[in-house]
Design a protein around this motif. Structure first.
Motif, short mmCIF file in Angstrom:
data_model
loop_
_atom_site.label_atom_id
_atom_site.label_comp_id
_atom_site.label_asym_id
_atom_site.label_seq_id
_atom_site.Cartn_x
_atom_site.Cartn_y
_atom_site.Cartn_z
N ARG A 208 3.19 32.45 12.48
CA ARG A 208 2.83 31.21 13.18
C ARG A 208 1.49 30.68 12.68
N TRP A 209 0.56 31.57 12.41
CA TRP A 209 -0.75 31.17 11.88
C TRP A 209 -0.55 30.43 10.55
N GLU A 212 1.07 26.99 10.99
CA GLU A 212 0.15 25.93 11.43
C GLU A 212 -0.77 25.49 10.30
N ARG A 221 4.12 17.96 10.93
CA ARG A 221 4.66 19.14 11.61
C ARG A 221 6.19 19.19 11.51
N LEU A 261 6.61 24.51 15.92
CA LEU A 261 6.15 23.45 15.02
C LEU A 261 6.59 22.06 15.49
N GLU A 265 0.33 20.63 18.72
CA GLU A 265 -0.52 21.57 17.99
C GLU A 265 -1.14 22.56 18.96
#
Length: 332
Positions: A208-209, A212, A221, A261, A265
């Protein structure tokens, strides 16, 4: 004996509760913060477990260290030797498993670099020929800097803008040195079974890091979500490159990553109540991890206090053994 159990049992059980709390906390934090919370909790809880086992292992050796008859100590605490043997056996098993896991890490990394030698590219990108559909971040090894490895099959499976997302994702893994966090938690999971859940949770939040970061680089996104979904559908279903040390955009629970996503955010304001809840949960997790270390430290101090009491009295003193008896709490 009662006092020892009051220290040991909570310290060995804390990882179960603290691990659950850390995973829940990670769910409400931004991916980067979640990764650091999970990694820190794993290290603290593993250190607490090892400290307790080391303390239990050296308790019966106080007699030999202070040149006292072990038989007299066993009269006060008959379980001292069995407990020490059990703790020593667990420590030995942990050491063997840690060495074995570390060698597995190095072997996988070495094989990955041998396979990457057949690739071509420029800078930090290597393209491997063939029909395989794969992509992963390859950490540095023996002086070589990290590379992003992508197969020709993956290149053909994605559109140009989607390839940019994939490359940004893998570069985020390298720039953030995610493989180190993954390795630390993977090794910590060998120490205590409760930490295996932290390892699995960290794998998800590391992806996930990187997701992003890729979304921030491309500024879209929805494009990032589409690229991750397409790469996962085209990539290996068996997850060959998932996990340390080869972090891949196609690993982990992809549907949850895509859903995240497509949402707002992480870290955007969502109300003071949620922020307060996350803060409270963070305090709980940190307190639980620190408590495990404090209990382990307390056990060490307890043992050292017993040794000082023994040194402070002559061996012929009739109160010597009553002092040891009181310290060990066998009559409690």
């Amino acid at each position: 004996m009662t006092f020892v159990l009051l220290l040991v049992v909570p310290a060995l059980l804390f990882p179960w509760a603290a691990g659950t709390g850390a995973r829940r906390l990670a769910q409400v934090l931004p991916p980067r913060a979640a990764c650091w919370v999970l990694s820190s909790a794993a290290v603290l809880l593993a250190a607490g477990t090892v400290s307790v086992l080391v303390a239990l292992f050296h308790v019966p050796f106080l007699a030999s260290l202070e040149q006292l008859p072990l038989t007299r100590v066993l009269k006060v605490w008959p379980a001292a030797v069995p407990v020490a043997c059990a703790a020593g056996a667990v420590l030995l098993v942990q050491l063997v498993l840690l060495v074995r896991r570390w060698l597995q890490h190095r072997s996988l990394l070495r094989r990955a670099w041998l396979a990457a030698d057949g690739g071509t590219g420029d800078g930090d990108l290597l393209v491997l020929p063939g029909r395989d559909v794969d992509a992963f971040a390859l950490p540095g090894y023996r002086g070589r800097r990290g590379r992003v490895v992508i197969t020709s099959g993956m290149v053909r499976s994605l559109k140009a803008r989607e390839r940019a997302v994939l490359l940004a994702h893998e570069r985020a893994h390298l720039a953030g040195r995610h493989h180190l966090l993954s390795a630390v938690v993977d090794l910590a999971s060998v120490v205590h079974p409760a930490l295996r859940g932290l390892r699995d949770a960290l794998a998800f939040h590391l992806e996930r890091w990187a997701d992003e970061e890729a979304a921030a680089v491309t500024g879209d996104r929805r494009l990032a979500a589409a690229a991750i979904a397409r790469a996962a559908l085209a990539g290996p279903s068996h997850g060959r490159t998932g996990g340390y040390p080869l972090l891949s955009a196609t690993s982990g629970p992809v549907p949850q990553r895509v859903e995240a996503l497509l949402g707002p955010e992480p870290g955007s304001p969502r109300g003071s109540a949620r922020r307060a809840g996350a803060a409270a949960l963070a305090v709980t997790v940190i307190a639980a991890a620190m408590a495990a270390l404090a209990l382990a430290y307390g056990l060490h101090e307890y043992v050292e206090h017993a040794a000082r009491q023994l040194l402070g009295k002559p061996r012929g003193d009739a109160d010597l053994w009553s002092t040891l008896d009181a310290l060990l709490g066998s009559r409690a």
